[in-house]
Design a protein around this motif. Structure first.
Motif, PDB file in Angstrom:
ATOM      1  N   ALA A 181       0.844  -1.208   0.000  1.00  0.00           N
ATOM      2  CA  ALA A 181       0.000   0.000   0.000  1.00  0.00           C
ATOM      3  C   ALA A 181       0.873   1.249   0.000  1.00  0.00           C
ATOM      4  O   ALA A 181       0.610   2.203  -0.733  1.00  0.00           O
ATOM      5  N   MET A 182       1.920   1.226   0.812  1.00  0.00           N
ATOM      6  CA  MET A 182       2.804   2.398   0.886  1.00  0.00           C
ATOM      7  C   MET A 182       3.365   2.704  -0.503  1.00  0.00           C
ATOM      8  O   MET A 182       3.394   3.853  -0.929  1.00  0.00           O
ATOM      9  N   LYS A 183       3.782   1.645  -1.227  1.00  0.00           N
ATOM     10  CA  LYS A 183       4.370   1.887  -2.552  1.00  0.00           C
ATOM     11  C   LYS A 183       3.319   2.452  -3.518  1.00  0.00           C
ATOM     12  O   LYS A 183       3.581   3.416  -4.232  1.00  0.00           O
ATOM     13  N   MET A 184       2.144   1.842  -3.519  1.00  0.00           N
ATOM     14  CA  MET A 184       1.107   2.352  -4.431  1.00  0.00           C
ATOM     15  C   MET A 184       0.744   3.804  -4.116  1.00  0.00           C
ATOM     16  O   MET A 184       0.569   4.629  -4.999  1.00  0.00           O
ATOM     17  N   LEU A 185       0.648   4.108  -2.816  1.00  0.00           N
ATOM     18  CA  LEU A 185       0.226   5.459  -2.415  1.00  0.00           C
ATOM     19  C   LEU A 185       1.323   6.489  -2.675  1.00  0.00           C
ATOM     20  O   LEU A 185       1.044   7.628  -3.039  1.00  0.00           O
ATOM     21  N   LEU A 186       2.604   6.085  -2.493  1.00  0.00           N
ATOM     22  CA  LEU A 186       3.695   7.049  -2.671  1.00  0.00           C
ATOM     23  C   LEU A 186       4.050   7.274  -4.140  1.00  0.00           C
ATOM     24  O   LEU A 186       4.451   8.367  -4.519  1.00  0.00           O
ATOM     25  N   THR A 187       3.896   6.212  -4.957  1.00  0.00           N
ATOM     26  CA  THR A 187       4.277   6.368  -6.376  1.00  0.00           C
ATOM     27  C   THR A 187       3.088   6.791  -7.232  1.00  0.00           C
ATOM     28  O   THR A 187       3.271   7.319  -8.327  1.00  0.00           O
ATOM     29  N   GLY A 188       1.878   6.504  -6.769  1.00  0.00           N
ATOM     30  CA  GLY A 188       0.687   6.812  -7.580  1.00  0.00           C
ATOM     31  C   GLY A 188       0.542   5.881  -8.772  1.00  0.00           C
ATOM     32  O   GLY A 188      -0.322   6.097  -9.627  1.00  0.00           O
ATOM     33  N   GLU A 189       1.393   4.834  -8.824  1.00  0.00           N
ATOM     34  CA  GLU A 189       1.347   3.935  -9.993  1.00  0.00           C
ATOM     35  C   GLU A 189       0.111   3.041  -9.964  1.00  0.00           C
ATOM     36  O   GLU A 189      -0.374   2.656  -8.899  1.00  0.00           O
ATOM     37  N   MET A 190      -0.340   2.697 -11.177  1.00  0.00           N
ATOM     38  CA  MET A 190      -1.495   1.800 -11.288  1.00  0.00           C
ATOM     39  C   MET A 190      -1.024   0.356 -11.273  1.00  0.00           C
ATOM     40  O   MET A 190       0.097   0.064 -11.680  1.00  0.00           O
ATOM     41  N   ILE A 191      -1.922  -0.539 -10.852  1.00  0.00           N
ATOM     42  CA  ILE A 191      -1.640  -1.973 -10.980  1.00  0.00           C
ATOM     43  C   ILE A 191      -2.709  -2.620 -11.858  1.00  0.00           C
ATOM     44  O   ILE A 191      -3.833  -2.115 -11.961  1.00  0.00           O
ATOM     45  N   SER A 192      -2.335  -3.726 -12.481  1.00  0.00           N
ATOM     46  CA  SER A 192      -3.248  -4.432 -13.385  1.00  0.00           C
ATOM     47  C   SER A 192      -4.239  -5.272 -12.591  1.00  0.00           C
ATOM     48  O   SER A 192      -4.060  -5.506 -11.383  1.00  0.00           O
ATOM     49  N   ALA A 193      -5.251  -5.778 -13.293  1.00  0.00           N
ATOM     50  CA  ALA A 193      -6.233  -6.674 -12.661  1.00  0.00           C
ATOM     51  C   ALA A 193      -5.527  -7.916 -12.115  1.00  0.00           C
ATOM     52  O   ALA A 193      -5.823  -8.380 -11.003  1.00  0.00           O
ATOM     53  N   GLU A 194      -4.592  -8.436 -12.895  1.00  0.00           N
ATOM     54  CA  GLU A 194      -3.869  -9.650 -12.486  1.00  0.00           C
ATOM     55  C   GLU A 194      -3.098  -9.417 -11.187  1.00  0.00           C
ATOM     56  O   GLU A 194      -3.151 -10.229 -10.268  1.00  0.00           O
ATOM     57  N   GLN A 195      -2.421  -8.260 -11.122  1.00  0.00           N
ATOM     58  CA  GLN A 195      -1.673  -7.906  -9.910  1.00  0.00           C
ATOM     59  C   GLN A 195      -2.633  -7.724  -8.730  1.00  0.00           C
ATOM     60  O   GLN A 195      -2.362  -8.168  -7.617  1.00  0.00           O
ATOM     61  N   ALA A 196      -3.772  -7.061  -9.011  1.00  0.00           N
ATOM     62  CA  ALA A 196      -4.767  -6.823  -7.948  1.00  0.00           C
ATOM     63  C   ALA A 196      -5.307  -8.151  -7.416  1.00  0.00           C
ATOM     64  O   ALA A 196      -5.557  -8.303  -6.222  1.00  0.00           O
ATOM     65  N   LEU A 197      -5.447  -9.130  -8.305  1.00  0.00           N
ATOM     66  CA  LEU A 197      -5.913 -10.457  -7.877  1.00  0.00           C
ATOM     67  C   LEU A 197      -4.859 -11.120  -6.991  1.00  0.00           C
ATOM     68  O   LEU A 197      -5.151 -11.622  -5.912  1.00  0.00           O
ATOM     69  N   GLN A 198      -3.623 -11.068  -7.476  1.00  0.00           N
ATOM     70  CA  GLN A 198      -2.515 -11.683  -6.708  1.00  0.00           C
ATOM     71  C   GLN A 198      -2.377 -11.058  -5.332  1.00  0.00           C
ATOM     72  O   GLN A 198      -2.064 -11.728  -4.366  1.00  0.00           O
ATOM     73  N   TRP A 199      -2.598  -9.749  -5.243  1.00  0.00           N
ATOM     74  CA  TRP A 199      -2.410  -9.039  -3.974  1.00  0.00           C
ATOM     75  C   TRP A 199      -3.659  -9.077  -3.091  1.00  0.00           C
ATOM     76  O   TRP A 199      -3.662  -8.530  -1.993  1.00  0.00           O
ATOM     77  N   GLY A 200      -4.733  -9.665  -3.580  1.00  0.00           N
ATOM     78  CA  GLY A 200      -5.932  -9.770  -2.751  1.00  0.00           C
ATOM     79  C   GLY A 200      -6.819  -8.537  -2.779  1.00  0.00           C
ATOM     80  O   GLY A 200      -7.701  -8.375  -1.932  1.00  0.00           O
TER      81      GLY A 200
END
Ligand code: CAA
Length: 259
Positions: free
Chosen positions: A158-177
């Motif tokens: 979460a810290m990385k997503m919030l600090l970088t503002g980068e998007m993740i794919s559906a596949e990544q979102a599935l893997q990460w729960g």
């Protein structure tokens, strides 16, 4: 309901809500908030409603965030008020008595990712993208994103997503729960409905209490174990639980009434 920004379809005991601002990638403005608030207040605790799917209009976006054009000239106090209102509406969704599923058909960014996270379940299309890009605008999330993202994917990610503002794919979102399942392209709503149809055969009181118990885990004013034994007692004493046990012994399907 007369809100052109939110198309509401009812099929028997399930609602499909479609945020309808495709020209702005379904960005959440005050009118969308008014409509969502009206819906989730009107049907709160109406046990005849067995589920809700929230999705976005058009092919491109679930919701691309809060409406930047609407809030860009707000001062600090107006900003805090908007954020608090958004949080309160999303709490209503999170605490709704029946499952609410986000059918994510494209970008779910900022307020859009936050809306999806306020829902109980998330089904993503293969092209869905999730992100909290507020830092790109010099902002922090306002509708619960800094808190719920940690609940779903943990502090490190979460810290990385919030600090970088980068998007993740559906596949990544599935893997990460972050999402429950990925549908085939264009199949987000159908997969959400089939999940809701499975859940709606269960005891409605048990479903309502299960949602509330899971939310209690994240509510530091409550002791989840204490709530669980109370709710176990409450559901055990209900007519539905008597019917459920009888049906099990008689080897038939239960007929739940929500009492
Ligand atoms: N608010 C208002 N309008 C938006 C919007 C938003 N969040 N996102 C997209 N739009 C509008 C664009 O301004 C554009 O309108 P015009 O045609 O009038 O210019 C239209 O939707 C189409 O968008 P793009 O041309 O940008 O489409 P694209 O395919 O090139 O890019 C995108 C898509 C990557 C999603 C890009 O639109 C984008 O980055 N949007 C903003 C995402 C964002 O920053 N979201 C967070 C908002 S802040 C927030 O949500 C705070 C909070 O937590 C409460």
């Amino acid at each position: 309901m007369d809100y052109p920004e939110l198309i509401v379809e009812r099929s028997d005991d399930i609602f499909i809500l479609k945020i309808n601002r495709p020209e702005a990638l379904n960005a959440l403005n005050i009118k969308v908030f008014d409509a969502l608030e009206y819906f989730f207040t009107t049907y709160n605790n109406d046990l005849s409603v067995k589920g809700v799917v929230i999705t976005g209009s058009g092919e491109k976006a679930f919701v691309a965030g809060a409406d930047i054009k609407e809030f860009m000239d707000f001062d600090s106090s107006e900003g805090a008020k908007l954020s608090k209102r958004g949080q309160d509406i999303f709490f209503k969704i999170e605490r709704f008595h029946a499952p609410v599923i986000a059918a994510v058909n494209g970008f779910a960014l900022g307020g859009g990712c936050e809306l999806a996270m306020a829902c109980h379940l998330r089904i993503a299309g293969p092209a869905a993208k999730f992100g909290q890009p507020e830092v790109n605008l010099g902002l922090v999330p306002g509708y619960g994103g800094s808190q719920r993202l940690i609940q779903y994917i943990g502090k490190t990610k979460a810290m990385k997503m919030l600090l970088t503002g980068e998007m993740i794919s559906a596949e990544q979102a599935l893997q990460w729960g972050l999402v429950n399942e990925i549908s085939e392209a264009g199949g987000e709503i159908d997969l959400s409905l089939s999940l809701l149809n499975k859940i709606k055969s269960k005891g409605p009181l048990a479903i309502k209490k299960t949602i509330s118990l899971v939310n209690d885990f994240f509510d530091n004013t409550k002791n989840g174990f204490e709530e669980e034994y109370k709710d176990f007692g409450f559901t055990l004493g209900s007519s539905d639980a008597k019917e459920g046990s009888r049906a099990f012994i008689e080897k038939r399907k239960p007929l739940f009434k929500g009492i």
